[in-house]
Design a protein around this motif. Structure first.
Motif, PDB file in Angstrom:
ATOM      1  N   LEU A 133       0.822  -1.210   0.000  1.00  0.00           N
ATOM      2  CA  LEU A 133       0.000   0.000   0.000  1.00  0.00           C
ATOM      3  C   LEU A 133       0.856   1.261   0.000  1.00  0.00           C
ATOM      4  CD1 LEU A 133      -2.827  -0.929   2.536  1.00  0.00           C
ATOM      5  CD2 LEU A 133      -3.079  -0.569   0.077  1.00  0.00           C
ATOM      6  N   GLY A 134       2.092   1.142   0.494  1.00  0.00           N
ATOM      7  CA  GLY A 134       2.993   2.290   0.454  1.00  0.00           C
ATOM      8  C   GLY A 134       3.335   2.875   1.804  1.00  0.00           C
ATOM      9  N   PHE A 135       2.957   2.190   2.903  1.00  0.00           N
ATOM     10  CA  PHE A 135       3.275   2.715   4.230  1.00  0.00           C
ATOM     11  C   PHE A 135       3.338   1.575   5.242  1.00  0.00           C
ATOM     12  CE2 PHE A 135      -1.222   3.559   3.141  1.00  0.00           C
ATOM     13  CZ  PHE A 135      -1.874   2.708   4.032  1.00  0.00           C
ATOM     14  N   TYR A 136       3.977   1.864   6.412  1.00  0.00           N
ATOM     15  CA  TYR A 136       4.210   0.814   7.402  1.00  0.00           C
ATOM     16  C   TYR A 136       4.331   1.431   8.787  1.00  0.00           C
ATOM     17  CZ  TYR A 136       6.110  -3.367   9.611  1.00  0.00           C
ATOM     18  OH  TYR A 136       6.296  -4.462  10.420  1.00  0.00           O
ATOM     19  N   PRO A 137       3.795   0.769   9.843  1.00  0.00           N
ATOM     20  CA  PRO A 137       3.857   1.305  11.207  1.00  0.00           C
ATOM     21  C   PRO A 137       5.149   0.892  11.914  1.00  0.00           C
ATOM     22  CG  PRO A 137       2.512  -0.664  11.196  1.00  0.00           C
ATOM     23  CD  PRO A 137       2.952  -0.454   9.773  1.00  0.00           C
ATOM     24  N   TYR A 194       2.242   5.987  10.287  1.00  0.00           N
ATOM     25  CA  TYR A 194       2.732   5.124   9.214  1.00  0.00           C
ATOM     26  C   TYR A 194       3.813   5.867   8.429  1.00  0.00           C
ATOM     27  CZ  TYR A 194      -1.776   2.820  10.115  1.00  0.00           C
ATOM     28  OH  TYR A 194      -2.857   2.216  10.708  1.00  0.00           O
ATOM     29  N   VAL A 195       4.921   5.189   8.166  1.00  0.00           N
ATOM     30  CA  VAL A 195       6.033   5.765   7.411  1.00  0.00           C
ATOM     31  C   VAL A 195       5.905   5.334   5.954  1.00  0.00           C
ATOM     32  CG1 VAL A 195       8.547   5.891   7.193  1.00  0.00           C
ATOM     33  CG2 VAL A 195       7.486   5.698   9.461  1.00  0.00           C
ATOM     34  N   PHE A 196       6.081   6.270   5.036  1.00  0.00           N
ATOM     35  CA  PHE A 196       5.966   5.950   3.616  1.00  0.00           C
ATOM     36  C   PHE A 196       7.123   5.058   3.156  1.00  0.00           C
ATOM     37  CE2 PHE A 196       3.629  10.211   2.850  1.00  0.00           C
ATOM     38  CZ  PHE A 196       2.418   9.619   3.189  1.00  0.00           C
ATOM     39  N   GLY A 197       6.771   4.132   2.272  1.00  0.00           N
ATOM     40  CA  GLY A 197       7.762   3.276   1.645  1.00  0.00           C
ATOM     41  C   GLY A 197       7.695   3.427   0.142  1.00  0.00           C
ATOM     42  N   SER A 198       7.192   2.380  -0.532  1.00  0.00           N
ATOM     43  CA  SER A 198       7.095   2.422  -1.993  1.00  0.00           C
ATOM     44  C   SER A 198       5.887   1.607  -2.430  1.00  0.00           C
ATOM     45  CB  SER A 198       8.371   1.851  -2.629  1.00  0.00           C
ATOM     46  OG  SER A 198       8.317   1.936  -4.044  1.00  0.00           O
ATOM     47  N   PRO A 199       4.790   2.256  -2.814  1.00  0.00           N
ATOM     48  CA  PRO A 199       3.586   1.508  -3.198  1.00  0.00           C
ATOM     49  C   PRO A 199       3.851   0.606  -4.394  1.00  0.00           C
ATOM     50  CG  PRO A 199       3.403   3.809  -3.850  1.00  0.00           C
ATOM     51  CD  PRO A 199       4.626   3.710  -3.001  1.00  0.00           C
ATOM     52  N   LEU A 200       3.297  -0.596  -4.351  1.00  0.00           N
ATOM     53  CA  LEU A 200       3.607  -1.592  -5.370  1.00  0.00           C
ATOM     54  C   LEU A 200       2.635  -1.562  -6.540  1.00  0.00           C
ATOM     55  CD1 LEU A 200       5.532  -3.982  -5.961  1.00  0.00           C
ATOM     56  CD2 LEU A 200       3.908  -5.464  -4.774  1.00  0.00           C
ATOM     57  N   PHE A 201       1.388  -1.172  -6.298  1.00  0.00           N
ATOM     58  CA  PHE A 201       0.350  -1.253  -7.321  1.00  0.00           C
ATOM     59  C   PHE A 201      -0.044   0.133  -7.821  1.00  0.00           C
ATOM     60  CE2 PHE A 201      -0.074  -5.055  -4.692  1.00  0.00           C
ATOM     61  CZ  PHE A 201      -0.025  -6.047  -5.661  1.00  0.00           C
ATOM     62  N   ASP A 202      -0.639   0.171  -9.008  1.00  0.00           N
ATOM     63  CA  ASP A 202      -1.055   1.448  -9.587  1.00  0.00           C
ATOM     64  C   ASP A 202      -2.183   2.091  -8.788  1.00  0.00           C
ATOM     65  OD1 ASP A 202       0.770   0.795 -11.523  1.00  0.00           O
ATOM     66  OD2 ASP A 202      -0.725   0.289 -13.056  1.00  0.00           O
ATOM     67  N   ARG A 203      -3.095   1.241  -8.309  1.00  0.00           N
ATOM     68  CA  ARG A 203      -4.230   1.774  -7.561  1.00  0.00           C
ATOM     69  C   ARG A 203      -4.776   0.695  -6.635  1.00  0.00           C
ATOM     70  NH1 ARG A 203      -9.876   2.503  -7.519  1.00  0.00           N
ATOM     71  NH2 ARG A 203     -10.559   4.673  -7.208  1.00  0.00           N
TER      72      ARG A 203
END
Length: 775
Positions: free
Chosen positions: A674-678, A686-695
């Motif tokens: 989803l693009g974030f992690y606790p 939640y800290v941003f990471g890298s979303p894997l899907f377009d939507r």
């Protein structure tokens, strides 16, 4: 029966099974929802070291009806491993992804030919009642397999009952109920099964047993009925001694149900289970299953899963990535498991029978050392009502158990597995996220665990006297001293939140001060967390790859010095200061990910999925890739998270790099995709990471709000965030709060193949941590 006869029967039954499967598909209506939910592959995680099972269950259901291929070795902790070539039978309870085995209650063996009372060894299926198999099929709420005896076996469940449908070829057959199904005791070991009994009243087969495997002394009861009355019944007691036709008691019991001609209409079994008593099992069966229409309950199970898997709708990514996402969400919805009978009764942590308040339930299979990190945060986001139930249940457990807040409760028994008492983390996270609960009810028990050195101890809380008096645990006195010190400090952080909630502010202040104890083990010269001896000196020699400072002592819990150095989740800016600043901290993170991927010979198999010395296959590392964001280098988090999503998960049975641990490994993937992690669940951030899907569209519980996560310009080689937009406004921070996400809205990541080192790197845009600001 000869091998050639078995093969001929198998071919005929396979054709019949294919026809039946086609009929079932035609009878199952299309599910509503326009496009449908994610479609999981239930065999992902059943190979390698994933330790999941493929059988039928409902979300958080009491019954997990699944095939058992083994009940002995470590890689069959769930009772099943994809590489095995024979099935013993189908039992009603299973653990998903754990590193210790238990459960596997009430094994049902449908077969033909000579009655065999022992399964025989895995490497010689012909020596017992094991059967080779083919044509396995699994989908949420349903499992099917063709057995070599010619029997087509189908399984589905309600919340508290299991339904079997067995289609036999014409001729005699029998169904064996192996109530001794459990890891066999070694010579001289205490019995693993006690107080077992079986009884047939002419209509219902009932049974009870007490099991001393992992959860020492847990009780399980069942009530089983058949759509066709058997022609005769034979009971067997200890050592397989014949015991008549109506009842038997002892330790390792079995009963065989014989049919002179089992062909024609399929034989349906329905089995209710209970952790309370046989009455509870009978009640569960009577309340949840009416009649013998197997397909009705299969359709109901599919509809329930459709609703739950429909919490997420995904666009983009590869077919394999979508299958991984679906399977990860599925595995995130298996545990904790229902442990309350339909009449509201449950077996409490005090060994007494309780009745849950209206609208509440008791649950089992809390793998808290693992699941507090991502599984419970995911549930708070997508199923807050279920999170409320879990929280209130953990509050009750804290008041009932003589050990206070839970560690690893399984079917009313505290296993005490792992270290710390991380139920307090789930409660504190719930407080921060506004989830209601009677926290004051649990506080006396929590406070006793926090401050009373006379509180009952298990292995999970050893060394508390040293920790309280010195601020750290000496490595030559208590094993796993480094991990204990660090994890006890995190629990102090969580307990401080609970203390403030209930008005115990002085206790909260003391706990926050004690939550800084982690710093006592940091060696600024070496840049590592290190074991300290009773004399106060750091232990020598020291190798950050080693698990202990000598061959006699293990200083870390399923980790080593590299991994434990970054175990701190709550005071990251304090840890950065110990390193001497963000640059040195980030450099040591670089060193972690680039160090040689070697482990000592005594390393447990749990330390797996290495990138350098980072170990994704075990939970202490799960937050570490996100720590770059606190050091002002979030682009390194983005690149590493994307890499981990690609390398640590696959769309095949060996698709989870380590034990799934009741959904933690899977929940890490769901949130990271989803693009974030606790990083610190108690912070509510939640800290941003890298979303894997377009939507991805996320249903936020039962309210009307939706969270839509878009990744514009996304591609396999574009892991970097250029900018973020939230609810139509530019968002400069590298994090977002749970409070914001729960509003619903559109979170847009604009992605690129090159990092934007200006995004979220400024001090004011870095995530908060323990009330500190970046230096």
């Amino acid at each position: 029966m000869t091998i050639s006869l078995r093969r001929r029967d198998l071919l005929g039954a396979a054709a019949a099974g294919a026809t039946m499967a086609s009929t079932l598909r035609a009878a199952t209506p299309a599910l509503p929802g326009g496009g449908g939910p994610l479609q999981p592959d239930l065999f992902i995680g059943t190979g390698g070291h994933g330790h999941t099972y493929p059988g039928a269950t409902l979300p958080f259901g009491m019954v997990q009806l699944s095939p058992d291929t083994d009940n002995e070795r470590w890689d069959a902790c769930s009772g099943y491993h994809r590489d095995d070539t024979s099935i013993m039978g189908f039992s009603h309870t299973h653990l998903s992804g754990t590193g210790i085995g238990d459960m596997l209650d009430v094994l049902v063996v449908p077969t033909r030919g000579k009655l065999e009372l022992e399964p025989g060894p895995l490497d010689n299926p012909d020596a017992g009642y094991r059967q080779r198999f083919s044509g396995e099929h699994a989908e949420p709420g349903y499992y099917r397999v063709q057995l070599e005896s010619g029997v087509l076996a189908e399984l589905t469940t309600t919340e508290r009952t299991g339904l079997h449908r067995y289609t036999f070829p014409a001729g005699p057959a029998h169904i064996l109920i192996d109530f001794a199904h459990c890891k066999q005791e070694a010579p001289g070991e205490p019995v693993l099964i006690d107080k077992a009994s079986l009884n047939w009243d002419g209509e219902t087969l009932t049974g009870s047993r007490q099991v001393f495997r992992w959860a020492k002394g847990r009780l399980i009861h069942f009530a089983l009925q058949l759509s066709r009355r058997p022609d005769r019944i034979a009971f067997f007691g200890d050592d397989n001694r014949p015991a008549g036709e109506s009842q038997v008691s002892g330790h390792r019991l079995k009963v065989a149900l014989f049919f002179d001609d089992a062909g024609g209409q399929p034989i349906v079994l329905r089995t209710g289970i209970s952790g309370v008593d046989v009455k509870g099992a009978r009640t569960n069966l009577a309340d949840e299953v009416h009649g013998w229409d197997f397909d009705r309950y299969r359709r109901a199970a599919a509809a329930r899963w459709h609703d739950h898997l429909g919490m997420l709708r995904v666009e983009g990514g590869s077919p394999d990535q979508r299958a991984i996402m679906a399977s990860a969400l599925y595995h995130s919805l298996l545990a904790p498991t229902q442990f309350t009978d339909s009449d509201g009764r449950y077996m409490g942590m005090d060994g007494a029978i309780h009745t849950a308040p209206e609208g509440q339930s008791a649950f089992s299979s809390y793998s808290l050392w693992d699941t507090y990190r991502a599984l419970h945060p995911l549930i708070t986001l997508i199923a807050p009502d279920k999170a409320r139930q879990f929280t209130q249940d953990l509050i009750r457990q804290a008041t009932q158990s003589r050990f206070g807040p839970s560690v690893w409760p399984l079917q009313g028994v505290e296993t005490g597995c792992m270290i710390g008492w991380h139920a307090v983390v789930v409660m504190a996270e719930a407080i921060i996220k506004g989830i209601p609960g009677d926290y004051a009810q649990a506080w006396p028990a929590i406070r006793k665990r926090a401050f009373d050195p006379a509180a009952p101890d298990q292995d999970n809380s050893l060394g508390r006297d040293y920790y309280d008096s010195r601020g750290w645990i000496p490595a030559d006195k208590i094993f796993e001293s480094v991990s204990r010190t660090l994890e006890y400090a995190y629990d102090d952080h969580a307990m401080a939140v609970i203390a403030d909630k209930v008005g115990a502010h002085e206790d909260a202040s003391a706990l926050r001060k004690r939550a800084l104890n982690y710093a006592h083990l940091f060696d600024a010269q070496r840049g590592f967390m290190r074991p300290r001896l009773d004399n106060g000196l750091f232990a020598e020699p020291y190798d950050p790859v080693a698990l202990g400072h000598s061959s006699q002592w293990r200083d870390f819990t399923e980790s080593n010095g590299w991994q434990a150095t970054f175990l701190n989740q709550h005071d990251i800016y304090g840890l950065i200061a110990l390193f001497g600043g963000a640059e040195r901290f980030a450099a040591q993170l670089d060193g972690l990910f680039s160090a040689p991927s070697v482990l000592p010979a005594n390393a447990p198999p749990d330390i797996s999925g290495l990138v350098g010395q980072y170990a994704h296959g075990n939970e202490p590392s799960h937050h570490v890739a996100y720590l770059y964001a606190y050091a002002g280098q979030p682009w390194k988090t983005q690149a590493m998270v994307r890499r981990l999503c690609h390398e640590m998960y696959k769309a095949d049975p060996d698709g989870v790099i380590g034990n799934d641990d009741c959904g933690q490994m899977s929940a890490w993937f769901v949130l990271s995709a989803l693009g974030f992690y606790p990083v610190d669940p108690v912070s509510g951030v939640y800290v941003f990471g890298s979303p894997l899907f377009d939507r991805v569209e996320v249903k936020l519980g039962d309210n009307a709000a939706r969270l839509v996560v878009e990744a514009q310009g996304n591609a396999p080689d574009a892991p970097y965030i250029q900018s973020v937009e939230w609810r139509g406004q530019n968002w400069s921070k590298g994090w977002i709060s749970h409070e914001e996400l729960r509003k619903g809205g559109r979170l847009v990541f604009r992605m690129s193949t090159t990092p934007n080192k200006g995004f979220a790197s400024a001090a004011q845009d870095r995530p908060p941590s323990f009330g500190r600001s970046p230096a």
